[in-house]
Write a protein that holds these residues in place. Sequence first.
Motif, PDB file in Angstrom:
ATOM      1  N   UNK A  47       0.862  -1.132  -0.013  1.00 55.35           N
ATOM      2  CA  UNK A  47       0.173  -0.096   0.016  1.00 55.35           C
ATOM      3  C   UNK A  47       0.775   1.307  -0.160  1.00 55.35           C
ATOM      4  N   UNK A  48       2.033   1.089   0.614  1.00 53.46           N
ATOM      5  CA  UNK A  48       3.005   2.382   0.839  1.00 53.46           C
ATOM      6  C   UNK A  48       3.432   2.675  -0.625  1.00 53.46           C
TER       7      UNK A  48
ATOM      8  N   UNK B 135      -7.845  -4.427  -9.069  1.00 52.55           N
ATOM      9  CA  UNK B 135      -7.940  -2.927  -8.300  1.00 52.55           C
ATOM     10  C   UNK B 135      -6.964  -2.008  -8.055  1.00 52.55           C
ATOM     11  N   UNK B 136      -5.575  -2.821  -8.097  1.00 49.97           N
ATOM     12  CA  UNK B 136      -4.574  -2.066  -8.389  1.00 49.97           C
ATOM     13  C   UNK B 136      -4.090  -1.343  -9.532  1.00 49.97           C
ATOM     14  N   UNK B 137      -4.359  -2.356 -10.726  1.00 51.65           N
ATOM     15  CA  UNK B 137      -4.369  -1.673 -12.057  1.00 51.65           C
ATOM     16  C   UNK B 137      -5.351  -0.369 -12.320  1.00 51.65           C
ATOM     17  N   UNK B 138      -6.571  -0.667 -11.536  1.00 54.12           N
ATOM     18  CA  UNK B 138      -7.417   0.433 -11.757  1.00 54.12           C
ATOM     19  C   UNK B 138      -6.796   1.885 -11.016  1.00 54.12           C
ATOM     20  N   UNK B 139      -6.476   1.682  -9.987  1.00 49.38           N
ATOM     21  CA  UNK B 139      -5.756   2.748  -9.519  1.00 49.38           C
ATOM     22  C   UNK B 139      -4.659   3.563 -10.161  1.00 49.38           C
ATOM     23  N   UNK B 140      -3.824   2.582 -10.767  1.00 52.97           N
ATOM     24  CA  UNK B 140      -2.493   3.243 -11.516  1.00 52.97           C
ATOM     25  C   UNK B 140      -3.178   3.888 -12.794  1.00 52.97           C
TER      26      UNK B 140
ATOM     27  N   UNK C 208       2.135   1.829  -3.529  1.00 49.74           N
ATOM     28  CA  UNK C 208       1.150   2.122  -4.457  1.00 49.74           C
ATOM     29  C   UNK C 208       0.912   3.699  -4.166  1.00 49.74           C
ATOM     30  N   UNK C 209       0.644   4.301  -2.821  1.00 55.40           N
ATOM     31  CA  UNK C 209       0.453   5.327  -2.877  1.00 55.40           C
ATOM     32  C   UNK C 209       1.518   6.416  -3.148  1.00 55.40           C
ATOM     33  N   UNK C 210       2.745   5.969  -3.188  1.00 54.47           N
ATOM     34  CA  UNK C 210       3.730   6.872  -3.626  1.00 54.47           C
ATOM     35  C   UNK C 210       3.817   6.863  -4.935  1.00 54.47           C
ATOM     36  N   UNK C 211       3.460   5.980  -5.832  1.00 56.17           N
ATOM     37  CA  UNK C 211       3.212   6.140  -7.103  1.00 56.17           C
ATOM     38  C   UNK C 211       2.054   6.882  -7.412  1.00 56.17           C
TER      39      UNK C 211
END
Length: 351
Positions: A139-140, A170-175, A142-145
């Motif tokens: 999570x850290x 879900x991670x891909x959607x966030x990116x 992902x948030x940094x990116x």
Amino acid sequence: MNAATTASPASDTATANPTAINRFDALADQVLDGNPISREQALEILKTPDDEVLNLLSAGFRIRQKHFGKTVQLYFLMSAKSGLCPEDCHYCSQSKISEAPVPKHNILKRDDLMAAAKMAADRGAKTYCLVISARGPNEREMSAVEQIVPEIKQKYDLDICACLGLLSREQADRLKACGVDRVNHNLNTSEEHYADICTTHTYADRVGTLRNVRDAGMEMCSGGIIGMGEKHEDVVSMAFDLQELGVQSIPLNFLNAIEGTPLEGNKDLSPHDCLRALAMFRFVNPDRELRISGGREIHLRTLQPLGLYVANSLFVGDYLTTQGQAPEEDYQMIKDLGFEVTKSTGETPTC
């Protein structure tokens, strides 16, 4: 001296094997007419005799020129997190089983990532590749990116490619939501050979990540490494799997057998092997971006320029834990070929 005694090396090759040029040109015609080559034809490309490789590249250049002209796109690679990886990929100096001395650090601070983005822009790169060593992002990370990508894109004219390991949908959607243009996740080799180079995750895991990226609406960047003890059939399978997935950008690496990794000492590749592989990938993936990636300086050596007759992009600068040649040498090589660096994608592939 009369004309009969001044034949060029090219004409000598054609005389020695008058079917060579016609064979490769016929394959190029087939591809240019919209008819894909078969796996058997791709396998024959990898078996091309050394003295016919120039004819192969000449035919492959016709395909490259149709889709990309004489343009070359540059990519800049940034190791945002190094070492500390729990996976056992045998080729990688950052894996848990590697004894190679590599830098070990968690994801870099904002200022470091922005400084690297400026360097990418200054070097004429089209894409800034943000890479972390991990099974997948926490999570850290992902948030940094998510925080740094919009800032980079606002300040610099760069596309962003994220290489973060295995991703959920879900991670891909966030990116996608934060502005990442494409995600890199290499297949690395064929499904059949995969267990020989990694046991902590599967080939299917990698394909699943690419599908999550595609379904989230981002471009897929995926390629592989040759020189890891695979057979020709493995290289062909990888090329066709990438084609069937609809991957937009294909980086082809040549194993840098780093001391301290399980694959240290593997040095079976010749420059002609690399050129044959690049040409085969171009014939199988005619309108896809094809990048000459890690290991080119070691294995292609003085024949690096020939690779750009079928490939249309390069990494400029260093790789994750190894050095590349000086950017000025790449600029000169591109200029000497009569090619030009561009940030345009040219003809956009249709998936």
